[in-house]
Design an enzyme around this catalytic site. Sequence first.
Site, PDB file in Angstrom:
ATOM      1  N   TYR A   1      -2.932  -1.153  10.809  1.00  0.00           N
ATOM      2  CA  TYR A   1      -3.119  -1.727   9.465  1.00  0.00           C
ATOM      3  C   TYR A   1      -1.922  -1.384   8.574  1.00  0.00           C
ATOM      4  O   TYR A   1      -1.309  -2.264   7.955  1.00  0.00           O
ATOM      5  CB  TYR A   1      -4.411  -1.213   8.816  1.00  0.00           C
TER       6      TYR A   1
ATOM      7  N   SER B   1       0.818  -1.208   0.000  1.00  0.00           N
ATOM      8  CA  SER B   1       0.000   0.000   0.000  1.00  0.00           C
ATOM      9  C   SER B   1       0.854   1.261   0.000  1.00  0.00           C
ATOM     10  O   SER B   1       1.948   1.286   0.575  1.00  0.00           O
ATOM     11  CB  SER B   1      -0.847  -0.026   1.271  1.00  0.00           C
TER      12      SER B   1
ATOM     13  N   LYS C   1       1.392  -3.721   6.689  1.00  0.00           N
ATOM     14  CA  LYS C   1       1.897  -3.716   5.305  1.00  0.00           C
ATOM     15  C   LYS C   1       3.407  -3.463   5.298  1.00  0.00           C
ATOM     16  O   LYS C   1       4.145  -4.108   4.558  1.00  0.00           O
ATOM     17  CB  LYS C   1       1.162  -2.661   4.464  1.00  0.00           C
TER      18      LYS C   1
HETATM   19  C1  WQD Z   1      -9.965   9.145   0.378  1.00  0.00           C
HETATM   20  C2  WQD Z   1     -10.203  10.610   0.604  1.00  0.00           C
HETATM   21  C3  WQD Z   1     -10.671  11.199   2.890  1.00  0.00           C
HETATM   22  C4  WQD Z   1     -14.500   9.141   3.186  1.00  0.00           C
HETATM   23  C5  WQD Z   1      -7.116   4.235   1.603  1.00  0.00           C
HETATM   24  C6  WQD Z   1      -7.064   2.987   2.418  1.00  0.00           C
HETATM   25  C7  WQD Z   1      -5.694   2.824   2.942  1.00  0.00           C
HETATM   26  C8  WQD Z   1      -4.700   2.777   1.790  1.00  0.00           C
HETATM   27  C9  WQD Z   1      -4.812   3.980   0.961  1.00  0.00           C
HETATM   28  C10 WQD Z   1      -4.609   0.473   1.062  1.00  0.00           C
HETATM   29  C11 WQD Z   1      -9.538  11.122   1.867  1.00  0.00           C
HETATM   30  C12 WQD Z   1     -11.858  11.493   2.002  1.00  0.00           C
HETATM   31  C13 WQD Z   1     -13.302   9.637   2.710  1.00  0.00           C
HETATM   32  C14 WQD Z   1     -15.554  10.047   3.494  1.00  0.00           C
HETATM   33  C15 WQD Z   1     -14.147  11.863   2.801  1.00  0.00           C
HETATM   34  N1  WQD Z   1      -4.952   1.661   0.915  1.00  0.00           N
HETATM   35  N2  WQD Z   1     -13.130  10.974   2.521  1.00  0.00           N
HETATM   36  N3  WQD Z   1     -15.323  11.376   3.278  1.00  0.00           N
HETATM   37  O1  WQD Z   1      -7.569   7.581   3.205  1.00  0.00           O
HETATM   38  O2  WQD Z   1      -6.527   7.326   0.965  1.00  0.00           O
HETATM   39  O3  WQD Z   1      -6.949   5.352   2.444  1.00  0.00           O
HETATM   40  O4  WQD Z   1      -6.147   4.170   0.577  1.00  0.00           O
HETATM   41  O5  WQD Z   1      -3.844   0.023   1.814  1.00  0.00           O
HETATM   42  O6  WQD Z   1      -5.622   1.695   3.669  1.00  0.00           O
HETATM   43  O7  WQD Z   1      -8.033   3.061   3.422  1.00  0.00           O
HETATM   44  O8  WQD Z   1      -8.808   6.444   1.266  1.00  0.00           O
HETATM   45  O9  WQD Z   1     -11.127   6.295   0.517  1.00  0.00           O
HETATM   46  O10 WQD Z   1     -10.679   6.441   2.991  1.00  0.00           O
HETATM   47  O11 WQD Z   1     -10.271   8.434   1.565  1.00  0.00           O
HETATM   48  O12 WQD Z   1     -14.006  13.086   2.625  1.00  0.00           O
HETATM   49  O13 WQD Z   1     -16.625   9.668   3.944  1.00  0.00           O
HETATM   50  O14 WQD Z   1     -11.598  10.822   0.795  1.00  0.00           O
HETATM   51  O15 WQD Z   1     -10.500  12.197   3.835  1.00  0.00           O
HETATM   52  O16 WQD Z   1      -9.088  12.410   1.596  1.00  0.00           O
HETATM   53  P1  WQD Z   1      -7.428   6.782   2.017  1.00  0.00           P
HETATM   54  P2  WQD Z   1     -10.295   6.834   1.620  1.00  0.00           P
END
Ligand code: WQD
Length: 345
Positions: A152, A127, A156
Site C-alpha cells: 500500500y 501519505s 503511494k
Molecule cells: C495508529 C496508532 C498503532 C489500532 C495509518 C494508515 C497508513 C497511513 C498512516 C495513510 C499506531 C496503534 C492501532 C489498534 C493500536 N495513512 N493502534 N491498536 O499505523 O499510523 O497508519 O496512517 O496513508 O496507511 O493506516 O495508523 O490508526 O493504524 O494506528 O494500538 O487496534 O494506533 O499501533 O501506533 P497508522 P493506525
Amino acid sequence: MKKKIVVTGGTGYIGSHTAVELINEGFEVILIDNLHNSESIVAERIGEITGINPHLEVFDLCKRKKVRSFFRDNPGISAIIHFAAFKAVGESVNKPLEYYRNNLVSLINLLEAMKESGIPSMVFSSSCTVYGQPEKLPVTEDAPVQPAISPYGNTKQIGEEIIRDTIAATQGMKAIALRYFNPIGAHPSGLIGELPRGVPENLVPFITQTAIGLRDELKVFGDDYDTPDGSCIRDYLHVVDLAKAHVIAVKRLLSQSHKNNYEVFNLGTGTGVSVLEAIKSFEKVSGLKLKYTVTGRRAGDIEKIWADPSLANRELGWKTESSLDDAMKTAWEWEKNIRNKFKSS
Ligand code: WQD
C-alpha cells in the site's frame, strides 16, 4: 460559471468531506466512485449538508475505455482530486498485485485521460508513510522517502513518482501531492464520516467501536517504545481540516499566477500524540472508560512520527483548526449515528 472539479473516491471518507468543502466554496463537484468501500447514499448526505446534490458516476477507474469516454463526454473539468485507492495496509501485504493494479492502473488511466482531454491539474492523496521512520522529527517534506514497508505504502510512493514524471514531460500540467498524517473524526453534522467495513485497522474507529460494544476491547500495540509513555506517537488531524486543505490546493493549481508545476505538502497538526493520550482524549470527551489492554507490537509500526506542517502553513495559508478532543468528539458522535441513523438501503 462554476469551476468543475472531479473527486475520485468521492463517496469515501476523505473524498466525501472534501466534496462538502468544495461545494461550500462554490465549485461544481462530480464524484467518481466504484463503491468498492463506500455507499452511494453518501452522495445524498453531501447534498443534505450543502443543499446541492453532487453528481455521482459509478465506475471503476481501472477501466481505461470507460475513463476516456467519461472525460470525453464531460468537457470543461478544471481539476481532479484523486482519492480513489485501496488503503488497508495489512490487506495489501497479502494482496500486493490487487493493490498495485488497482492503485496504479487507475492513476495511469486518469493521467492519460487528463492529457487527452487537456485537464491541467491534479491533487493527489498521498501519505506520511512515504517517510518510514524519519531520523528527524518533526518531519519535513525534504526528509528522504524510505523504502515502503507495505505494498500500500509503495503504491503511494510510486504514485507520486508517476505524477512527477508525467508533469515534467507534459506542458501545462500541474499537480500537488498532499501527504496526510492520521485523519480522524467526522463531519460535525453527523451525516458523513468513516465507514470501515469489518474489523477496523485504524486506532480511532477501533476505539469508538469498542466503546459502543462492537469490539470487546482495544489492544494497544506495544508500550515499550522509546516514547514518553511507551506507546507509539502519531499526528492525528481532523478530517474537515484535511478536506479544507484540498480546496486550497485546487485553488492554488487553478490560479494563473501559480508557476510551480509539482509540489508536495505535509498535512498534519505538528503535534505528536501517543496511543495512550488518544485513549485519554476519547475518555474525556465521551465520559466513558475505554476497555483496553496492552499487547505486543504490531509488525511494521513506525515508533513515532509527526509533521512539520510549516510549508503548508506558509505556502497554502492552511493550518489545522480543530483540537484532538474536537476530532474525537465528532468521531464518537459519528459512531453513535452509524448505529442509530445510518441506513444504506
Ligand atoms: C495508529 C496508532 C498503532 C489500532 C495509518 C494508515 C497508513 C497511513 C498512516 C495513510 C499506531 C496503534 C492501532 C489498534 C493500536 N495513512 N493502534 N491498536 O499505523 O499510523 O497508519 O496512517 O496513508 O496507511 O493506516 O495508523 O490508526 O493504524 O494506528 O494500538 O487496534 O494506533 O499501533 O501506533 P497508522 P493506525
